[in-house]
Design a protein around this motif. Structure first.
Motif, PDB file in Angstrom:
ATOM      1  N   UNK A  91       4.007  -0.504  -3.026  1.00 57.41           N
ATOM      2  CA  UNK A  91       2.613  -0.947  -3.997  1.00 57.41           C
ATOM      3  C   UNK A  91       1.990  -0.481  -3.155  1.00 57.41           C
ATOM      4  N   UNK A  92       1.620  -1.694  -2.082  1.00 60.69           N
ATOM      5  CA  UNK A  92       0.520  -1.778  -0.796  1.00 60.69           C
ATOM      6  C   UNK A  92       1.292  -0.109   0.128  1.00 60.69           C
ATOM      7  N   UNK A  93       2.715  -0.497   0.168  1.00 59.53           N
ATOM      8  CA  UNK A  93       2.155   0.504   1.444  1.00 59.53           C
ATOM      9  C   UNK A  93       2.161   1.802   1.310  1.00 59.53           C
ATOM     10  N   UNK A  94       2.045   2.567  -0.433  1.00 57.82           N
ATOM     11  CA  UNK A  94       1.835   3.821  -1.274  1.00 57.82           C
ATOM     12  C   UNK A  94       0.420   3.103  -0.814  1.00 57.82           C
ATOM     13  N   UNK A  95      -0.361   2.267  -1.330  1.00 53.68           N
ATOM     14  CA  UNK A  95      -2.180   2.767  -0.748  1.00 53.68           C
ATOM     15  C   UNK A  95      -2.299   3.150   0.401  1.00 53.68           C
ATOM     16  N   UNK A  96      -1.632   2.203   2.039  1.00 60.86           N
ATOM     17  CA  UNK A  96      -1.963   1.976   2.838  1.00 60.86           C
ATOM     18  C   UNK A  96      -1.983   3.476   3.424  1.00 60.86           C
ATOM     19  N   UNK A  97      -0.540   4.193   2.940  1.00 58.95           N
ATOM     20  CA  UNK A  97      -0.333   5.670   3.819  1.00 58.95           C
ATOM     21  C   UNK A  97      -1.170   6.890   2.829  1.00 58.95           C
ATOM     22  N   UNK A  98      -1.738   6.645   1.370  1.00 58.58           N
ATOM     23  CA  UNK A  98      -2.457   7.271   0.970  1.00 58.58           C
ATOM     24  C   UNK A  98      -4.474   7.864   1.516  1.00 58.58           C
ATOM     25  N   UNK A  99      -4.643   6.668   2.422  1.00 56.08           N
ATOM     26  CA  UNK A  99      -5.716   7.064   3.634  1.00 56.08           C
ATOM     27  C   UNK A  99      -5.293   7.194   4.334  1.00 56.08           C
ATOM     28  N   UNK A 100      -4.281   7.775   4.676  1.00 54.72           N
ATOM     29  CA  UNK A 100      -4.331   7.871   6.324  1.00 54.72           C
ATOM     30  C   UNK A 100      -4.102   9.174   6.179  1.00 54.72           C
TER      31      UNK A 100
END
Length: 100
Positions: A91-100
């Protein structure tokens, strides 16, 4: 630098703040810069930015190569590889990916 030079160079360097001390608007600057110079501004600005990126990329590549050389030198000295990893929730990786 003359006022005319500043008026021509300000858009190339993306420095609209140079116009105000000269009591000049962008429209007035365009009017004052010679048409031959005005036509060159976009090409010169692109070339400057390309050179800045090339310089930055070359410096980054050099730094990366130096770190890699240091890593391999340490490996040859110790013959051991120490990898450290941290588990990160998906979930944290997905959150980071959506910010990029």
């Amino acid at each position: 630098m003359s006022t005319g030079d500043k008026l021509a160079v300000a858009p190339i360097l993306d420095r609209p703040d140079w116009f105000q001390p000269m009591n000049c608007t962008i429209a007035r600057a365009i009017e004052r810069v010679a048409p031959d110079w005005l036509r060159l501004i976009p090409a010169v600005a692109w070339q400057l930015r390309r050179e800045q990126h090339e310089t930055f990329n070359a410096a980054a590549k050099h730094a990366w190569q130096a770190k890699l050389a240091q890593f391999f030198a340490q490996q040859r000295a110790s013959d051991e590889t120490d990898f450290v990893a941290t588990l990160v929730p998906v979930a944290m990786l997905r959150a980071i990916a959506t910010r990029v």
